[in-house]
Write an enzyme that holds these catalytic residues in place. Structure first.
Site, PDB file in Angstrom:
ATOM      1  N   GLY A  20      64.040  37.722  58.796  1.00 18.11           N
ATOM      2  CA  GLY A  20      63.424  36.682  59.610  1.00 18.11           C
ATOM      3  C   GLY A  20      62.786  35.614  58.730  1.00 18.11           C
ATOM      4  O   GLY A  20      62.919  34.412  58.968  1.00 18.11           O
ATOM      5  N   ARG A  24      61.483  36.127  52.368  1.00 19.73           N
ATOM      6  CA  ARG A  24      62.144  37.423  52.157  1.00 19.73           C
ATOM      7  C   ARG A  24      63.572  37.211  51.649  1.00 19.73           C
ATOM      8  O   ARG A  24      64.081  38.000  50.865  1.00 19.73           O
ATOM      9  CB  ARG A  24      62.196  38.232  53.461  1.00 19.73           C
ATOM     10  CG  ARG A  24      60.865  38.688  53.934  1.00 19.73           C
ATOM     11  CD  ARG A  24      60.490  39.995  53.277  1.00 19.73           C
ATOM     12  NE  ARG A  24      59.098  40.239  53.588  1.00 19.73           N
ATOM     13  CZ  ARG A  24      58.433  41.330  53.284  1.00 19.73           C
ATOM     14  NH1 ARG A  24      59.014  42.297  52.643  1.00 19.73           N
ATOM     15  NH2 ARG A  24      57.176  41.463  53.590  1.00 19.73           N
ATOM     16  N   ARG A  43      64.890  22.730  56.796  1.00 18.78           N
ATOM     17  CA  ARG A  43      63.749  23.362  57.477  1.00 18.78           C
ATOM     18  C   ARG A  43      63.095  24.473  56.650  1.00 18.78           C
ATOM     19  O   ARG A  43      62.485  25.397  57.216  1.00 18.78           O
ATOM     20  CB  ARG A  43      64.171  23.951  58.832  1.00 18.78           C
ATOM     21  CG  ARG A  43      64.459  22.885  59.844  1.00 18.78           C
ATOM     22  CD  ARG A  43      64.935  23.422  61.156  1.00 18.78           C
ATOM     23  NE  ARG A  43      65.298  22.299  61.989  1.00 18.78           N
ATOM     24  CZ  ARG A  43      64.621  21.928  63.078  1.00 18.78           C
ATOM     25  NH1 ARG A  43      63.589  22.611  63.495  1.00 18.78           N
ATOM     26  NH2 ARG A  43      64.997  20.875  63.747  1.00 18.78           N
ATOM     27  N   ARG A  88      71.160  42.089  60.103  1.00 19.90           N
ATOM     28  CA  ARG A  88      69.752  41.714  60.199  1.00 19.90           C
ATOM     29  C   ARG A  88      68.926  42.765  59.470  1.00 19.90           C
ATOM     30  O   ARG A  88      69.138  43.976  59.657  1.00 19.90           O
ATOM     31  CB  ARG A  88      69.348  41.629  61.671  1.00 19.90           C
ATOM     32  CG  ARG A  88      67.874  41.671  61.911  1.00 19.90           C
ATOM     33  CD  ARG A  88      67.484  41.149  63.282  1.00 19.90           C
ATOM     34  NE  ARG A  88      66.243  41.715  63.763  1.00 19.90           N
ATOM     35  CZ  ARG A  88      65.031  41.445  63.275  1.00 19.90           C
ATOM     36  NH1 ARG A  88      64.900  40.602  62.248  1.00 19.90           N
ATOM     37  NH2 ARG A  88      63.960  42.004  63.765  1.00 19.90           N
ATOM     38  N   SER A  91      61.834  43.912  60.825  1.00 19.75           N
ATOM     39  CA  SER A  91      60.821  44.915  61.147  1.00 19.75           C
ATOM     40  C   SER A  91      60.758  45.096  62.658  1.00 19.75           C
ATOM     41  O   SER A  91      61.324  44.300  63.421  1.00 19.75           O
ATOM     42  CB  SER A  91      59.466  44.490  60.593  1.00 19.75           C
ATOM     43  OG  SER A  91      59.076  43.286  61.208  1.00 19.75           O
ATOM     44  N   ASP A 206      54.776  48.537  62.662  1.00 23.02           N
ATOM     45  CA  ASP A 206      53.594  48.783  63.494  1.00 23.02           C
ATOM     46  C   ASP A 206      53.990  49.699  64.647  1.00 23.02           C
ATOM     47  O   ASP A 206      55.168  49.947  64.864  1.00 23.02           O
ATOM     48  CB  ASP A 206      53.016  47.460  64.028  1.00 23.02           C
ATOM     49  CG  ASP A 206      54.026  46.655  64.818  1.00 23.02           C
ATOM     50  OD1 ASP A 206      54.856  45.972  64.198  1.00 23.02           O
ATOM     51  OD2 ASP A 206      54.015  46.749  66.056  1.00 23.02           O
ATOM     52  N   ARG A 219      54.468  47.002  53.646  1.00 21.61           N
ATOM     53  CA  ARG A 219      55.625  46.347  54.277  1.00 21.61           C
ATOM     54  C   ARG A 219      56.661  45.975  53.224  1.00 21.61           C
ATOM     55  O   ARG A 219      57.854  46.146  53.427  1.00 21.61           O
ATOM     56  CB  ARG A 219      55.192  45.082  55.029  1.00 21.61           C
ATOM     57  CG  ARG A 219      54.742  45.343  56.452  1.00 21.61           C
ATOM     58  CD  ARG A 219      54.965  44.131  57.335  1.00 21.61           C
ATOM     59  NE  ARG A 219      54.327  42.943  56.834  1.00 21.61           N
ATOM     60  CZ  ARG A 219      53.070  42.603  57.037  1.00 21.61           C
ATOM     61  NH1 ARG A 219      52.291  43.386  57.755  1.00 21.61           N
ATOM     62  NH2 ARG A 219      52.572  41.501  56.541  1.00 21.61           N
TER      63      ARG A 219
HETATM   64  N1  HPA Z   1      56.717  43.319  68.717  1.00 18.79           N
HETATM   65  C1  HPA Z   1      57.725  42.452  68.607  1.00 18.79           C
HETATM   66  N2  HPA Z   1      58.378  42.252  67.480  1.00 18.79           N
HETATM   67  C2  HPA Z   1      57.994  42.970  66.405  1.00 18.79           C
HETATM   68  C3  HPA Z   1      56.963  43.884  66.458  1.00 18.79           C
HETATM   69  C4  HPA Z   1      56.298  44.073  67.682  1.00 18.79           C
HETATM   70  O1  HPA Z   1      55.358  44.888  67.794  1.00 18.79           O
HETATM   71  N3  HPA Z   1      56.807  44.420  65.221  1.00 18.79           N
HETATM   72  C5  HPA Z   1      57.737  43.843  64.438  1.00 18.79           C
HETATM   73  N4  HPA Z   1      58.455  42.973  65.153  1.00 18.79           N
END
Ligand code: HPA
Length: 234
Positions: A20, A24, A43, A88, A91, A206, A219
């Site tokens: 994303g 990275r 961009r 992709r 996370s 998370d 991370r």
């Molecule tokens: N929500 C949406 N997208 C995400 C999250 C999440 O908790 N963690 C990493 N990408």
């Protein structure tokens, strides 16, 4: 050059990794690829092409957050640069108590709360799925590298912040969805339409169940392990 990517055809490999965050993409290029050349700064969405340790040409391009943005990059990569394999690397947030921080998830399918496919399929339901060959190769590579992975359904949401319905994720969790992120359903849908291979490989950063989060350093470590896994496949 296409509208959002400042490269000429030939600058981009058939295999493209899609984090994303553009930084990275730079991190992957600098740490894992040799002879990496930047092909995009439009961009500030940095993109690089280089060679893996095994001598394979690979590109890596930031694709931003959310499905509309990823959709633009994926369309242009396929239509204008002949990309054939899109992976992709991102996370996700755990939706199940047995999905832990640092776990790696291979998204075999992606559910969504987005209106994109309702619009595209005129209210009918499409099932966005991973490319089976890429999925099975990545699963096998994880076994070889001793990286535990989970394979299953993820939720691609349009709302990172769902303040009015903070418990809505529990509905998806009831149906066995492993984790939430924001891009995979669109990646799989466009890849299906264009007959190219796609897979989302996600680390759990998370948990909506426990409210735990990885620190920035954790991370990065998780991300590095995931990239090693993906580069084993490409
Ligand atoms: N929500 C949406 N997208 C995400 C999250 C999440 O908790 N963690 C990493 N990408």
């Amino acid at each position: 050059m296409s509208i959002h990517i400042g490269a000429t055809p030939g600058d981009i490999a058939e295999t493209v990794l899609l984090p994303g965050d553009p930084l990275r993409a730079q991190f992957i290029a600098e740490k894992f690829l040799t002879g990496a050349k930047c092909f995009n700064t439009v961009r500030n969405m940095l993109g690089y092409t280089g060679t893996t340790a095994r001598g394979n040409k690979v590109s890596v391009l930031g694709a931003g957050m959310g499905m509309p943005m990823l959709s633009i990059y994926v369309h242009e990569l396929i239509n204008e640069y002949a990309a054939k394999r899109l992976i992709r690397v991102g996370s996700c947030g755990a939706l199940q108590p047995d999905v832990k921080l640092h776990d790696v998830i291979l998204a075999s399918a992606a559910s969504s709360d987005s209106a994109l496919n309702l619009r595209r399929f005129k209210g009918m339901s499409f099932a966005p799925t991973a490319d089976f060959q890429l999925l099975s190769q990545t699963y096998a590579a994880a076994g070889k590298l001793n990286i535990p992975v989970r394979v299953g359904n993820v939720l691609s949401t349009d709302l990172f912040y769902q303040e009015d319905e903070p418990d809505e994720w529990k509905f998806w969790a009831k149906y066995g969805v492993l984790a939430v992120e924001m891009e995979t359903a669109e990646l799989y849908t466009v890849a299906s339409r264009k007959r190219v291979q796609a897979l989302s490989v996600l680390t759990v950063s998370d948990s909506l169940v426990t409210h735990q989060n990885l620190t920035a350093a954790e991370r990065e470590k998780s991300f590095t392990d995931m990239i090693k896994l993906v580069l084993e496949v490409v």
